[in-house]
Every structure is written in structure tokens, then in C-alpha cells.
Design a protein around this motif. Structure first.
Motif, PDB file in Angstrom:
ATOM      1  N   LEU A 298       7.950   5.055 -37.238  1.00 36.94           N
ATOM      2  CA  LEU A 298       7.462   4.197 -38.489  1.00 36.94           C
ATOM      3  C   LEU A 298       6.886   5.048 -39.448  1.00 36.94           C
ATOM      4  CD1 LEU A 298       5.979   1.385 -36.519  1.00 36.94           C
ATOM      5  CD2 LEU A 298       8.095   1.102 -37.686  1.00 36.94           C
TER       6      LEU A 298
ATOM      7  N   LEU B 148       9.612  -6.301 -37.870  1.00 37.15           N
ATOM      8  CA  LEU B 148      10.147  -5.544 -38.626  1.00 37.15           C
ATOM      9  C   LEU B 148      11.376  -6.026 -39.289  1.00 37.15           C
ATOM     10  CD1 LEU B 148      10.222  -2.675 -39.534  1.00 37.15           C
ATOM     11  CD2 LEU B 148      11.901  -2.185 -37.604  1.00 37.15           C
TER      12      LEU B 148
ATOM     13  N   ARG C 245      10.999  -3.566 -33.107  1.00 39.65           N
ATOM     14  CA  ARG C 245      11.184  -2.187 -33.432  1.00 39.65           C
ATOM     15  C   ARG C 245      12.344  -1.657 -32.647  1.00 39.65           C
ATOM     16  NH1 ARG C 245       5.285  -2.038 -32.164  1.00 39.65           N
ATOM     17  NH2 ARG C 245       5.742  -0.818 -30.394  1.00 39.65           N
TER      18      ARG C 245
ATOM     19  N   HIS D 182      19.730   1.871 -41.830  1.00 38.90           N
ATOM     20  CA  HIS D 182      20.103   0.837 -41.053  1.00 38.90           C
ATOM     21  C   HIS D 182      21.760   0.663 -41.480  1.00 38.90           C
ATOM     22  CE1 HIS D 182      20.933  -3.564 -40.320  1.00 38.90           C
ATOM     23  NE2 HIS D 182      20.122  -3.389 -39.207  1.00 38.90           N
TER      24      HIS D 182
ATOM     25  N   TYR E 252       9.688   1.905 -43.974  1.00 41.88           N
ATOM     26  CA  TYR E 252       9.908   0.474 -43.980  1.00 41.88           C
ATOM     27  C   TYR E 252       9.191  -0.301 -45.199  1.00 41.88           C
ATOM     28  CZ  TYR E 252       5.307   0.239 -41.869  1.00 41.88           C
ATOM     29  OH  TYR E 252       3.972   0.425 -41.682  1.00 41.88           O
TER      30      TYR E 252
ATOM     31  N   ILE F 182      14.043  -5.127 -42.602  1.00 38.63           N
ATOM     32  CA  ILE F 182      14.731  -4.024 -43.279  1.00 38.63           C
ATOM     33  C   ILE F 182      15.005  -4.449 -44.626  1.00 38.63           C
ATOM     34  CG2 ILE F 182      16.839  -2.614 -43.213  1.00 38.63           C
ATOM     35  CD1 ILE F 182      15.104  -2.438 -40.780  1.00 38.63           C
TER      36      ILE F 182
ATOM     37  N   THR G  92      14.483   0.735 -49.412  1.00 35.16           N
ATOM     38  CA  THR G  92      13.469   1.505 -48.298  1.00 35.16           C
ATOM     39  C   THR G  92      14.393   2.620 -47.470  1.00 35.16           C
ATOM     40  OG1 THR G  92      13.748   0.202 -46.556  1.00 35.16           O
ATOM     41  CG2 THR G  92      11.929  -0.437 -48.230  1.00 35.16           C
TER      42      THR G  92
ATOM     43  N   PHE H  97      14.586   3.096 -44.609  1.00 35.46           N
ATOM     44  CA  PHE H  97      15.087   1.925 -43.319  1.00 35.46           C
ATOM     45  C   PHE H  97      16.244   1.407 -43.766  1.00 35.46           C
ATOM     46  CE2 PHE H  97      11.644   1.654 -39.894  1.00 35.46           C
ATOM     47  CZ  PHE H  97      11.427   2.907 -39.763  1.00 35.46           C
ATOM     48  N   TYR H  98      16.422   0.988 -44.917  1.00 40.18           N
ATOM     49  CA  TYR H  98      17.465   0.230 -45.368  1.00 40.18           C
ATOM     50  C   TYR H  98      18.613   0.991 -45.391  1.00 40.18           C
ATOM     51  CZ  TYR H  98      20.718  -2.567 -48.297  1.00 40.18           C
ATOM     52  OH  TYR H  98      21.684  -3.423 -48.530  1.00 40.18           O
TER      53      TYR H  98
END
Length: 403
Positions: A156, A215, A187, A227, A42, A217, A221, A223-224
Motif C-alpha cells: 500500500l 480498496l 486488498r 490495475h 491508491y 482503484i 493514481t 494503482f489505476y
């Protein structure tokens, strides 16, 4: 709930307590150590993994030279706080921290007892290293805990587990006069009840300060990408707002009100260094990817250094510093930054100071509109602040006021 030995918050009437905003927020020194053992999925901070190891002596020499260069720009100043951020500064040898602190003391006046913070990750905590930092002069540690259960810590991408986090918190409370730790909320799959229970446990562990971040986004990253592909589902806007409100209420009820959007402390235990940012003070940013704001004889300037550690080393070797940007800030830019930073604070902003920078007053119609809609409130004739509801849409409030 009593604080652990060595971590009691200063009494609000003591000389060590945080004083009201006087318009003279001080001079901080930020020292960026850019290395981590692993990159969290993240994180979009300027952090780098170097499995081959780090030549800490080479970086100490470079920090010493860049500190001298910043001193030449800033002139003589009295330092009011220092902060080792990262990256993971707790990967540094205590000798490295001591040498860098000595260089700051050689450049500027550093009174005894000022706040000196070092960020730490539980996975890199050792009792001997912590005691070494304390001996070097560090008197506050900020721990990147992020969650208090193993499932979310794995999700995470953290390298520590719950047991390591609890051990690190215990060591920090034992060794340092002041300690804080971070948690991330909103989260995936997090419920209000689960967050309430985790937050109440965190308050029982923290003694006097918590940093609690939603959190986000961030583009670029891992996580991007997850997502965007629908593989990482985070709470929607309504649940996120409920989690924020729950955070504010629970901390307030336990004596740790939010003094800033994401930071909660017992009165007197606020972060002196971060208040320098939010009150729009001066700070020297030293190390790879550090940013600064310095008042010079020609006006206030923004500085930024090279983000890549190895390139930064090369620049310092060639030029005596790693700065890649120095730009003078106009009066209107300074006023906008004061607004953006100051409205994050529960204490709000001094309108007289804003008017001195901007050369104008806030638009009365826009101000009245925001007050009538519960986004800001007039504390005194010369001070406004965001309401908790306004904090949820802070960027929009700032944009309206700065127009």
C-alpha cells in the motif's frame, strides 16, 4: 473487552452520547492540511509532498485569514466539532495546531469539550507531539493504519510498519480520550479468513471506533495504471461483497455496529464531526482544497478552495481567502445531497426533512419496489434507511429515489 484507560466509550445514556437525529445536525469546522511525507499509490485525496519543507508560520497566517473570511459568510455560529484532515495533519507542529484552533475560537463560539479530531499517520507519531496536540485541545485522533501486516503495508506504499502502527495506537490510547483508526480491506490476494483474523485484532486494539474502507482503484493514481495493465489484481465483485458482509458481521458481534457504510463504533463513540456531514449539517471548509456547506441569509451555498497549496497561499494573500467556488444550492440539489449522505447512515433519513427541502414526497411506486427487493426499509412512517444489501449498491438506490 474493556477499553483502555482514557478511551472508554461514553455510556449511551450519558450527556456525551450521540443523540438521535433531530434535523439540526450542527456546525462543523473542517481544516485541511494538505502535506504528506509521501503519496500513497491508491490515494486520490488532495495531498502534496514538499521535500524542501513547509513554512508553517505562513500557513498559520493564511488559515487565520481564511477563517475570518468564512466567519463573515457564516455569521455567528456555535461550533459543534472540528476536524484536522489531510494530507497528514500529524506533520504539523503542535504550535501550529494550537494557533489554528485559537483562530477558530476567536471567530465562532466554541463550547468546552466539543469533539476536536486530528488525523495522524503512524510514521509521523511522536509522544511529545501527541501530548502537544492534546494540550492544544485535540481530544480525538484518527490513525491511518490501513493494514496490520508488513507485506500489505509495503504494498500500500505506507511509510510505517506493523510495529510502528502498534506503538502509535498505544500512544493514542494513552494520551487522547478518544481514538479511531482506519483499515483498508479487499486488498490484493486477501482472503476471508485472513481479513477476519486481522479485523478481530483491530477490534481488540481500537477500543471504540474503526473506519473500514474497501480498496477502490481511483483514476489518476499509480494503482489505476497497475490495475489497468493487469499487474494489480483485487478481489472480484462477489468476494468484495463477502468481505463487506464479513466486516459488518464481525464488528456487530463485537459490539461495534456499522453506524455508516464504512464506520463502526460502540454506541456513543460515533464521530460527531462526520455525523454532521452525513446528517447534512453545515460546515466551514478551510485550507487548500477544502469543501464546505454554509447556510447564509440568501440560502445554502457550496464552497471550495484552491487545491494547490502555494496557489492557495497566494489567493489568501491577495483576497483574504482561497475560495475558487461559491455556488448557491437549489432546493432540489440540497434534497439530493441529503438523500446521498443520509442513506449512508444506519439511522437513515427523516422523510419530513427531505420533503421540506425538495417540495415533494418520494415516489411511492419506486419506494415500494426498493422495499420489496430488500434494498431499503421503512423504519417509521417518517424514516427510511438502506438495508445492508442496499448499501452495496447505494448509488443506484439513491438514483432511484431521487428520480
Amino acid at each position: 473487552m474493556s477499553a483502555a484507560a482514557g478511551t472508554a466509550a461514553p455510556d449511551s445514556n450519558s450527556p456525551d452520547a450521540i443523540q438521535p437525529d433531530t434535523g439540526k445536525p450542527g456546525f462543523g469546522v473542517y481544516l485541511h492540511w494538505p502535506f504528506c511525507a509521501a503519496k500513497c499509490p491508491y490515494c486520490d485525496f488532495n495531498s502534496h509532498v514538499r521535500h524542501a519543507g513547509i513554512d508553517q508560520q505562513a500557513y498559520v497566517a493564511a488559515f487565520q485569514r481564511e477563517i475570518e473570511a468564512m466567519r463573515a459568510i457564516s455569521g455567528p455560529r456555535v461550533v459543534t466539532s472540528m476536524f484536522f484532515g489531510g494530507g497528514t495533519p500529524s506533520l504539523m507542529a503542535p504550535e501550529t495546531v494550537a494557533a489554528i484552533l485559537d483562530a477558530v475560537r476567536a471567530a465562532w463560539v466554541v463550547p468546552d469539550g466539543i469533539e476536536i479530531t486530528l488525523e495522524a499517520n503512524p510514521s509521523s507519531v511522536e509522544a511529545g507531539r501527541f501530548r502537544g496536540y492534546r494540550q492544544a485541545g485535540v481530544n480525538r485522533v484518527s490513525m491511518g493504519v490501513q493494514a496490520l501486516n508488513d507485506a500489505d503495508l509495503r504494498r500500500l506504499g505506507r511509510l510505517h510498519d506493523r510495529a510502528e502502527a502498534l506503538k502509535a495506537i498505544g500512544l493514542a490510547r494513552e494520551i487522547f480520550p478518544r481514538m479511531s483508526f482506519d483499515l483498508i480491506y479487499a486488498r490484493p490476494e486477501q482472503t476471508l479468513d485472513a481479513w477476519r483474523a486481522e479485523l478481530e485484532e483491530a477490534i481488540s486494539l481500537a477500543a471504540d471506533h474503526l473506519s473500514l474502507y474497501q480498496l477502490t482503484i481511483e483514476e489518476g493514481t499509480p494503482f489505476y495504471g497497475l490495475h489497468k495493465a493487469g499487474k494489480l489484481i483485487v478481489p472480484d465483485g462477489e468476494l468484495s461483497a463477502d468481505l463487506y458482509e464479513l466486516t459488518r458481521q464481525v464488528c456487530e458481534s463485537h459490539g461495534l455496529p456499522a453506524y455508516e457504510v464504512s464506520n463502526h463504533a460502540r454506541p456513543g463513540a460515533e464521530s460527531r464531526h462526520n455525523l454532521t456531514y452525513w446528517r447534512y449539517g453545515d460546515y466551514a471548509g478551510i485550507g487548500p482544497g477544502a469543501h464546505g456547506r454554509l447556510l447564509t441569509s440568501e440560502g445554502k451555498i457550496a464552497t471550495a478552495t484552491e487545491r494547490n497549496p502555494e496557489k492557495w497561499l497566494e489567493l489568501v494573500s491577495a483576497n483574504g481567502h482561497g475560495m475558487v467556488e461559491t455556488s448557491e444550492l437549489s432546493a432540489s440539489e440540497q434534497a439530493d445531497e441529503l438523500l446521498l449522505m443520509g442513506l449512508r447512515l444506519r439511522e437513515g433519513i427523516d422523510l419530513r426533512r427531505w420533503s421540506q427541502l425538495s417540495g415533494r414526497t418520494l415516489d411511492a411506486e419506486r419506494t415500494s419496489f426498493l422495499i420489496s427487493h430488500g434494498m431499503i426499509e421503512q423504519m417509521t412512517p417518517d424514516r427510511i434507511r438502506c438495508t445492508p444489501e442496499g448499501m452495496l449498491v447505494l448509488d443506484a438506490v439513491v438514483a432511484d429515489l431521487a428520480y
